[in-house]
Design a protein around this motif. Sequence first.
Motif, PDB file in Angstrom:
ATOM      1  N   ASP A 165      -5.180  -6.475  -9.159  1.00 44.51           N
ATOM      2  CA  ASP A 165      -4.961  -5.245  -8.398  1.00 44.51           C
ATOM      3  C   ASP A 165      -5.342  -4.056  -9.282  1.00 44.51           C
ATOM      4  N   ILE A 179      -4.660  -9.047   0.572  1.00 44.49           N
ATOM      5  CA  ILE A 179      -4.966  -7.671   0.966  1.00 44.49           C
ATOM      6  C   ILE A 179      -6.154  -7.209   0.128  1.00 44.49           C
ATOM      7  N   THR A 180      -7.255  -6.925   0.778  1.00 47.05           N
ATOM      8  CA  THR A 180      -8.480  -6.600   0.037  1.00 47.05           C
ATOM      9  C   THR A 180      -9.113  -5.298   0.531  1.00 47.05           C
ATOM     10  N   LEU A 181     -10.077  -4.839  -0.245  1.00 46.65           N
ATOM     11  CA  LEU A 181     -10.858  -3.660   0.098  1.00 46.65           C
ATOM     12  C   LEU A 181     -12.194  -3.791  -0.624  1.00 46.65           C
ATOM     13  N   PHE A 190      -5.271  -6.574  -3.680  1.00 46.82           N
ATOM     14  CA  PHE A 190      -4.071  -5.762  -3.892  1.00 46.82           C
ATOM     15  C   PHE A 190      -2.815  -6.577  -3.613  1.00 46.82           C
ATOM     16  N   ASP A 193       0.170  -3.388   0.666  1.00 47.33           N
ATOM     17  CA  ASP A 193      -0.541  -2.331   1.388  1.00 47.33           C
ATOM     18  C   ASP A 193      -0.412  -0.989   0.669  1.00 47.33           C
ATOM     19  N   CYS A 195      -0.357  -0.371  -2.573  1.00 50.99           N
ATOM     20  CA  CYS A 195      -1.342  -0.246  -3.653  1.00 50.99           C
ATOM     21  C   CYS A 195      -2.735  -0.033  -3.065  1.00 50.99           C
ATOM     22  N   ARG A 196      -3.026  -0.711  -1.977  1.00 51.49           N
ATOM     23  CA  ARG A 196      -4.331  -0.530  -1.321  1.00 51.49           C
ATOM     24  C   ARG A 196      -4.486   0.916  -0.848  1.00 51.49           C
ATOM     25  N   TYR A 199      -5.018   3.255  -3.801  1.00 50.88           N
ATOM     26  CA  TYR A 199      -6.383   3.183  -4.318  1.00 50.88           C
ATOM     27  C   TYR A 199      -7.338   3.977  -3.417  1.00 50.88           C
ATOM     28  N   LEU A 207      -9.286   4.133   5.222  1.00 46.70           N
ATOM     29  CA  LEU A 207      -8.678   2.814   5.416  1.00 46.70           C
ATOM     30  C   LEU A 207      -8.943   2.340   6.836  1.00 46.70           C
TER      31      LEU A 207
END
Length: 207
Positions: A165, A179-181, A190, A193, A195-196, A199, A207
């Motif tokens: 993360d 949980i990705t991005l 991540f 949510d 932390c996502r 970021y 988002l």
Amino acid sequence: MLLIEIAHPAGRFDNEDRAILGDAILDLFLAPDAHTTDTIDRARQATHIAFRELHGWRTGFGTPSADGAPPVIITLTVPAAWRDEGGDTFMGLLRTAVRRLDEARGWDRPRGGLWIRVDGVPDGQIGLDGRPSTADDVLSFLTEDFRSAQEKGTAAPAPAGRLVDPICGMIVPDGRGTITLDHDGVRLGFCADGCRAAYARREGLPL
């Protein structure tokens, strides 16, 4: 930021009981294999566990029995955003820690003998070093050393099949349900949510 207060009837926990329960909480919340060393060290600074002996404890049936597991009320204080996203997880970890104490003592805890309250502090009402702070400020404090290592290029790489993360340094599996991005063609993972979202705010990403 984990502020944990454990209330119990006066005289029912000795120093060993407090050590068993306190160590179990630290082991569960600060598992070294889940975060980078830098973040774990900061988290240890921001984790405080205290025990409160209460006199005159009574239930609807009167004074709790002197035999078996004494009743316990645990209050965990975290930023409101953490409570909203991780309250169930926090309760589960605290419940497991109390179970470890009960098993060590051979106690059979009756239903209703453990209550856990997760208090969420609104942004601006968190006093990091006594100054009004937000959940993002607390997260920034916890991850300052990790981010410095990232900038210097000295941060440890993610193990095979896992992602680190970029906000908190937690190591997460790279698979379904993570949980990705995607950012500039790089897949980021991540732990939550929150932390996502942090970021995305930091990088100006939608988002």
